[in-house]
Design a protein around this motif. Sequence first.
Motif, PDB file in Angstrom:
ATOM      1  N   ALA A 363      38.732 -12.777   7.825  1.00 29.94           N
ATOM      2  CA  ALA A 363      38.069 -14.083   7.747  1.00 29.94           C
ATOM      3  C   ALA A 363      37.092 -14.258   8.905  1.00 29.94           C
ATOM      4  N   GLN A 364      37.506 -13.870  10.109  1.00 27.75           N
ATOM      5  CA  GLN A 364      36.610 -13.966  11.268  1.00 27.75           C
ATOM      6  C   GLN A 364      35.423 -13.026  11.116  1.00 27.75           C
ATOM      7  N   PHE A 365      35.678 -11.861  10.528  1.00 24.72           N
ATOM      8  CA  PHE A 365      34.597 -10.898  10.316  1.00 24.72           C
ATOM      9  C   PHE A 365      33.508 -11.486   9.415  1.00 24.72           C
ATOM     10  N   TYR A 366      33.895 -12.083   8.284  1.00 22.36           N
ATOM     11  CA  TYR A 366      32.891 -12.603   7.354  1.00 22.36           C
ATOM     12  C   TYR A 366      32.168 -13.817   7.932  1.00 22.36           C
ATOM     13  N   ALA A 367      32.886 -14.631   8.711  1.00 25.26           N
ATOM     14  CA  ALA A 367      32.218 -15.760   9.361  1.00 25.26           C
ATOM     15  C   ALA A 367      31.156 -15.256  10.332  1.00 25.26           C
ATOM     16  N   ARG A 368      31.482 -14.214  11.070  1.00 24.98           N
ATOM     17  CA  ARG A 368      30.518 -13.634  12.010  1.00 24.98           C
ATOM     18  C   ARG A 368      29.372 -12.965  11.248  1.00 24.98           C
ATOM     19  N   LEU A 369      29.701 -12.306  10.156  1.00 30.57           N
ATOM     20  CA  LEU A 369      28.694 -11.585   9.378  1.00 30.57           C
ATOM     21  C   LEU A 369      27.643 -12.528   8.809  1.00 30.57           C
ATOM     22  N   ARG A 370      28.075 -13.688   8.343  1.00 34.25           N
ATOM     23  CA  ARG A 370      27.153 -14.634   7.709  1.00 34.25           C
ATOM     24  C   ARG A 370      26.179 -15.246   8.703  1.00 34.25           C
ATOM     25  N   HIS A 371      26.516 -15.228   9.986  1.00 33.82           N
ATOM     26  CA  HIS A 371      25.679 -15.912  10.978  1.00 33.82           C
ATOM     27  C   HIS A 371      25.136 -14.971  12.046  1.00 33.82           C
ATOM     28  N   SER A 372      25.172 -13.674  11.765  1.00 29.49           N
ATOM     29  CA  SER A 372      24.728 -12.702  12.766  1.00 29.49           C
ATOM     30  C   SER A 372      23.517 -11.934  12.260  1.00 29.49           C
ATOM     31  N   ASP A 373      22.574 -11.727  13.174  1.00 25.92           N
ATOM     32  CA  ASP A 373      21.421 -10.879  12.854  1.00 25.92           C
ATOM     33  C   ASP A 373      21.735  -9.408  13.094  1.00 25.92           C
ATOM     34  N   VAL A 374      22.875  -9.147  13.719  1.00 27.03           N
ATOM     35  CA  VAL A 374      23.267  -7.775  14.043  1.00 27.03           C
ATOM     36  C   VAL A 374      24.165  -7.241  12.948  1.00 27.03           C
ATOM     37  N   LEU A 375      23.829  -6.084  12.418  1.00 23.60           N
ATOM     38  CA  LEU A 375      24.663  -5.458  11.400  1.00 23.60           C
ATOM     39  C   LEU A 375      25.940  -4.900  12.035  1.00 23.60           C
ATOM     40  N   PRO A 376      27.073  -5.142  11.407  1.00 22.62           N
ATOM     41  CA  PRO A 376      28.311  -4.570  11.941  1.00 22.62           C
ATOM     42  C   PRO A 376      28.385  -3.078  11.652  1.00 22.62           C
ATOM     43  N   ARG A 377      29.135  -2.382  12.480  1.00 20.02           N
ATOM     44  CA  ARG A 377      29.396  -0.957  12.267  1.00 20.02           C
ATOM     45  C   ARG A 377      30.898  -0.719  12.404  1.00 20.02           C
ATOM     46  N   THR A 378      31.407   0.144  11.548  1.00 25.93           N
ATOM     47  CA  THR A 378      32.801   0.553  11.668  1.00 25.93           C
ATOM     48  C   THR A 378      32.841   2.012  12.119  1.00 25.93           C
ATOM     49  N   SER A 379      33.876   2.356  12.844  1.00 25.96           N
ATOM     50  CA  SER A 379      34.056   3.750  13.267  1.00 25.96           C
ATOM     51  C   SER A 379      35.528   4.084  13.218  1.00 25.96           C
ATOM     52  N   GLN A 380      35.816   5.370  13.020  1.00 23.16           N
ATOM     53  CA  GLN A 380      37.201   5.797  12.906  1.00 23.16           C
ATOM     54  C   GLN A 380      37.927   5.646  14.233  1.00 23.16           C
ATOM     55  N   PRO A 381      39.239   5.481  14.193  1.00 20.32           N
ATOM     56  CA  PRO A 381      40.016   5.468  15.439  1.00 20.32           C
ATOM     57  C   PRO A 381      39.845   6.796  16.175  1.00 20.32           C
ATOM     58  N   ALA A 382      39.905   6.740  17.477  1.00 15.30           N
ATOM     59  CA  ALA A 382      39.856   7.967  18.278  1.00 15.30           C
ATOM     60  C   ALA A 382      41.149   8.756  18.069  1.00 15.30           C
ATOM     61  N   PRO A 383      41.100  10.081  18.270  1.00 11.14           N
ATOM     62  CA  PRO A 383      42.343  10.867  18.161  1.00 11.14           C
ATOM     63  C   PRO A 383      43.478  10.311  19.015  1.00 11.14           C
ATOM     64  N   GLY A 384      43.123   9.740  20.176  1.00 15.16           N
ATOM     65  CA  GLY A 384      44.162   9.171  21.036  1.00 15.16           C
ATOM     66  C   GLY A 384      44.899   8.010  20.393  1.00 15.16           C
ATOM     67  N   ASP A 385      44.212   7.224  19.554  1.00  7.96           N
ATOM     68  CA  ASP A 385      44.873   6.123  18.852  1.00  7.96           C
ATOM     69  C   ASP A 385      45.941   6.665  17.907  1.00  7.96           C
ATOM     70  N   PHE A 386      45.580   7.719  17.182  1.00 10.60           N
ATOM     71  CA  PHE A 386      46.566   8.342  16.289  1.00 10.60           C
ATOM     72  C   PHE A 386      47.663   9.033  17.079  1.00 10.60           C
ATOM     73  N   ARG A 387      47.296   9.712  18.138  1.00  6.22           N
ATOM     74  CA  ARG A 387      48.289  10.446  18.929  1.00  6.22           C
ATOM     75  C   ARG A 387      49.346   9.488  19.479  1.00  6.22           C
ATOM     76  N   ARG A 388      48.917   8.339  19.954  1.00  6.11           N
ATOM     77  CA  ARG A 388      49.870   7.369  20.495  1.00  6.11           C
ATOM     78  C   ARG A 388      50.844   6.915  19.403  1.00  6.11           C
ATOM     79  N   GLN A 389      50.313   6.648  18.207  1.00  7.26           N
ATOM     80  CA  GLN A 389      51.172   6.207  17.109  1.00  7.26           C
ATOM     81  C   GLN A 389      52.107   7.325  16.648  1.00  7.26           C
ATOM     82  N   PHE A 390      51.553   8.531  16.464  1.00  7.81           N
ATOM     83  CA  PHE A 390      52.374   9.656  16.001  1.00  7.81           C
ATOM     84  C   PHE A 390      53.481   9.973  17.003  1.00  7.81           C
ATOM     85  N   ASP A 391      53.133  10.042  18.287  1.00  8.98           N
ATOM     86  CA  ASP A 391      54.134  10.385  19.306  1.00  8.98           C
ATOM     87  C   ASP A 391      55.263   9.365  19.329  1.00  8.98           C
ATOM     88  N   PHE A 392      54.890   8.083  19.234  1.00  9.17           N
ATOM     89  CA  PHE A 392      55.927   7.046  19.233  1.00  9.17           C
ATOM     90  C   PHE A 392      56.872   7.219  18.047  1.00  9.17           C
TER      91      PHE A 392
END
Length: 600
Positions: A363-392
């Motif tokens: 919901a916050q994303f779409y509110a920001r999207l409707r009023h922003s001149d900047v295009l959003p970008r998505t990127s994959q999690p870093a390997p460290g994000d997965f490593r932390r989850q997998f190790d746990f």
Amino acid sequence: MTTAILPRAIRGPALRRALIGGAQRVIAGRDGLNRINVFPVADGDTGNNLAFTMGSVLSGALSRRAPGVGELLRRVGEDAVDGGRGNSGAILAQFLTGVAADLGDRIAVAPARLAQAVQAGARAAREAVAEPREGTMLSVIAAFAEALEVREDVRDLKAWFGDALDRARRALAHTPQQLPVLLKAGVVDAGAQGFVHLLEGIGAVLGGEAVAVDVAVPELDPVHVHGDDALADADPAHRWCSECLISGDDLHPAAVREAVASLGASCVVVAGSTTRMRLHAHVASPQALFELAARFGRVESTKADDMQAQARSAADASAVAIVTDSSADLPEGLAEALHLHVVPLRLNFGEQDYLDKVGMTPAQFYARLRHSDVLPRTSQPAPGDFRRQFDFLLAHHPAVVYIGVARAVSGTIQSAETAAQRGDAARTTIVDSANAAGGQALLAIAAAEAAREGADVETIVTRLDALRPRTLTWAMTRDLTMPVRGGRLPAWSKTVVELLGLVPIARVKPSGKLGVVGGLFGRQRLVERFAGYIARRLPADARWRVIVGHCDAAVEGAALLDALRERLPCRESWLVETGPAIGAHAGPGTLVVSVQPEQG
């Protein structure tokens, strides 16, 4: 090897060997630390956090020679700050940083001078914590520092260090009398035990012994230590264990701690120097913490772990843990009910970074999207994000299965594979969903249900292989503005579609890519016609699970779900708000339908 008489000065190579031994001992004791972790939250990750912290030091400062003791400890402190994880990791990083700051650039150091620096490190560690508690790592660090004698006549380094180590062990044994939660669980403090492991590894090297890498794992009932009572004790107002690095030219830790207090945060630790520091806190809103941190300097390496989810996993007896990423649009409450873990993608608006569905809701994303001149970008999690989850998860389960967004459209699976190779690849299975949004969610739900039923990895993967080609996803959008703005479609396509009065329909193909497969002419009764379009393409003899996702179009999404229920025999159906993985490309108003036949 004899240690009866040793040089009074401690030099860099000897200290480096001793610290390597200490780090190896901490890492070897990881599983046991996870099992006894009940304070401040019984989330079962202290062992992983300390192992990650010391692993960063091992692969950094301790992997190369340093000209002297001061330079070595400075590098060790910096690596610990950069790689520190969790409350215990941040405290340990500040202790090491404090020792280094007090020693300066010394090439060698006498035992008496090192004892003074250790005392300075103990004070620095305590000052880093907004609300220090006795019965924790801080108490054991203080006991060790006080017992390390400031003597000029030290000849037997092993005995000098060993006396202080014995005092630290006694302080560790006393922690249950200082913290009732430890006494109730029948354990000592996990962070304090980790610090004693560090000292034991150092002491072994000083004594010319082999570092013990076979550390006994306590036999404890995980439901007793990490079960419902522990989960109930977790404060929902501080659900997220959040961290980031702050870099700048003139940072003031006290000012950061004071500012973070305004958020009502708990377990606040600010470790590091005036140019680079690690901020750790338990908060209700990770993004609020990160935005506050940005007032002081450049923020990077943000992370937020759901401690309630971790506590559930630590108490869960299932053999296989299931992980997906935030591209999957899971119905509300299902992740918690099925013990399904989610690694968030990264979302960016200009220079501002967010953790998808954690730092910014759809919901916050779409509110920001409707009023922003900047295009959003998505990127994959870093390997460290997965490593932390997998190790746990591997600390509490024999195996992990990750169901990722389609490889054809994202590098997320590659990031997970990198993390698996760096960790325990034999126990980590990566599955390409060849889907996204609701389709990916349906596959993750099926895997989590199988795991809950006691299925092994092979059975779960076989079930996913059977369901994957039958799990279908369509999307319909009236407005091609976002795809054109983002360069995913040429500008002329929007003009042609509007002139023809065509509303495009896209489908996730077997490759995992989204492609236009048809369209609806005119703008009348679009929702009903879209539902009919889908129903005509599905076998009539199946019962379906259905997820309807909407991009800031809740009313139309609900109407579409009702229309599908009228046309399809639905076993289960949900309405969700589609996240940025689709919304950033398709734009507001898009409707997404994912279906999966009933198993069997």
